[in-house]
Design a protein around this motif. Structure first.
Motif, PDB file in Angstrom:
ATOM      1  N   TYR A  11     -79.248  20.012  55.172  1.00 56.88           N
ATOM      2  CA  TYR A  11     -78.369  19.552  56.245  1.00 56.88           C
ATOM      3  C   TYR A  11     -79.151  18.746  57.287  1.00 56.88           C
ATOM      4  O   TYR A  11     -78.606  17.823  57.895  1.00 56.88           O
ATOM      5  CB  TYR A  11     -77.628  20.730  56.872  1.00 56.88           C
ATOM      6  CG  TYR A  11     -76.721  21.389  55.846  1.00 56.88           C
ATOM      7  CD1 TYR A  11     -75.579  20.743  55.388  1.00 56.88           C
ATOM      8  CD2 TYR A  11     -77.035  22.629  55.299  1.00 56.88           C
ATOM      9  CE1 TYR A  11     -74.775  21.322  54.424  1.00 56.88           C
ATOM     10  CE2 TYR A  11     -76.222  23.209  54.336  1.00 56.88           C
ATOM     11  CZ  TYR A  11     -75.097  22.552  53.900  1.00 56.88           C
ATOM     12  OH  TYR A  11     -74.298  23.112  52.936  1.00 56.88           O
ATOM     13  N   GLU A  14     -79.411  15.333  55.706  1.00 57.45           N
ATOM     14  CA  GLU A  14     -78.143  14.609  55.862  1.00 57.45           C
ATOM     15  C   GLU A  14     -77.982  14.079  57.279  1.00 57.45           C
ATOM     16  O   GLU A  14     -77.553  12.937  57.472  1.00 57.45           O
ATOM     17  CB  GLU A  14     -76.962  15.528  55.545  1.00 57.45           C
ATOM     18  CG  GLU A  14     -76.734  15.751  54.080  1.00 57.45           C
ATOM     19  CD  GLU A  14     -75.408  16.460  53.847  1.00 57.45           C
ATOM     20  OE1 GLU A  14     -75.147  17.500  54.500  1.00 57.45           O
ATOM     21  OE2 GLU A  14     -74.641  15.945  53.029  1.00 57.45           O
ATOM     22  N   GLU A  18     -77.658  10.184  58.301  1.00 53.67           N
ATOM     23  CA  GLU A  18     -76.495   9.704  59.051  1.00 53.67           C
ATOM     24  C   GLU A  18     -76.932   8.983  60.323  1.00 53.67           C
ATOM     25  O   GLU A  18     -76.444   7.903  60.642  1.00 53.67           O
ATOM     26  CB  GLU A  18     -75.575  10.870  59.392  1.00 53.67           C
ATOM     27  CG  GLU A  18     -74.331  10.433  60.124  1.00 53.67           C
ATOM     28  CD  GLU A  18     -73.389  11.599  60.434  1.00 53.67           C
ATOM     29  OE1 GLU A  18     -72.354  11.345  61.054  1.00 53.67           O
ATOM     30  OE2 GLU A  18     -73.698  12.744  60.051  1.00 53.67           O
ATOM     31  N   ILE A  43     -82.155  13.713  48.969  1.00 53.82           N
ATOM     32  CA  ILE A  43     -81.034  14.644  49.123  1.00 53.82           C
ATOM     33  C   ILE A  43     -80.464  15.029  47.762  1.00 53.82           C
ATOM     34  O   ILE A  43     -80.214  16.202  47.482  1.00 53.82           O
ATOM     35  CB  ILE A  43     -79.942  14.038  50.036  1.00 53.82           C
ATOM     36  CG1 ILE A  43     -80.457  13.954  51.482  1.00 53.82           C
ATOM     37  CG2 ILE A  43     -78.660  14.867  49.961  1.00 53.82           C
ATOM     38  CD1 ILE A  43     -79.558  13.163  52.415  1.00 53.82           C
ATOM     39  N   TYR A  59     -72.143  10.819  47.262  1.00 59.17           N
ATOM     40  CA  TYR A  59     -73.560  10.465  47.274  1.00 59.17           C
ATOM     41  C   TYR A  59     -73.887   9.432  46.210  1.00 59.17           C
ATOM     42  O   TYR A  59     -74.679   8.528  46.435  1.00 59.17           O
ATOM     43  CB  TYR A  59     -74.448  11.700  47.125  1.00 59.17           C
ATOM     44  CG  TYR A  59     -74.808  12.260  48.466  1.00 59.17           C
ATOM     45  CD1 TYR A  59     -75.842  11.699  49.204  1.00 59.17           C
ATOM     46  CD2 TYR A  59     -74.099  13.303  49.024  1.00 59.17           C
ATOM     47  CE1 TYR A  59     -76.164  12.177  50.458  1.00 59.17           C
ATOM     48  CE2 TYR A  59     -74.411  13.791  50.272  1.00 59.17           C
ATOM     49  CZ  TYR A  59     -75.443  13.219  50.986  1.00 59.17           C
ATOM     50  OH  TYR A  59     -75.757  13.676  52.229  1.00 59.17           O
TER      51      TYR A  59
END
Length: 73
Positions: A11, A14, A18, A43, A59
């Motif tokens: 996470y 991610e 982002e 990831i 993804y």
């Protein structure tokens, strides 16, 4: 003596991706695009990737899109 590198939380990866994409200029240079592609691969290869199984397809689409951008740059 060998030391294993610590496993980074998926996470966190991610969130970093982002943030990086959100601050990336639309006309990103090849180096920035390569960094995005590498991050997506990390990831997708992460041991905990199954936790986000509902986003696997997303993804793969992201990977294809950013790789396409990289190839055009």
């Amino acid at each position: 003596m060998t030391t294993e590198s610590p496993i980074v939380d998926i996470y966190y990866l991610e969130a970093w991706l982002e943030s990086f994409v959100c601050h990336c200029k639309p006309s990103a240079n090849k180096q920035s695009l390569a960094k995005i592609c590498v991050a997506i691969n990390v990831i997708m290869q992460h041991d905990d990737f199954d936790q986000i199984a509902d986003r696997h397809c997303s993804y793969h689409k992201m990977k294809n899109y950013w790789q396409w951008r990289y190839d055009l740059a």
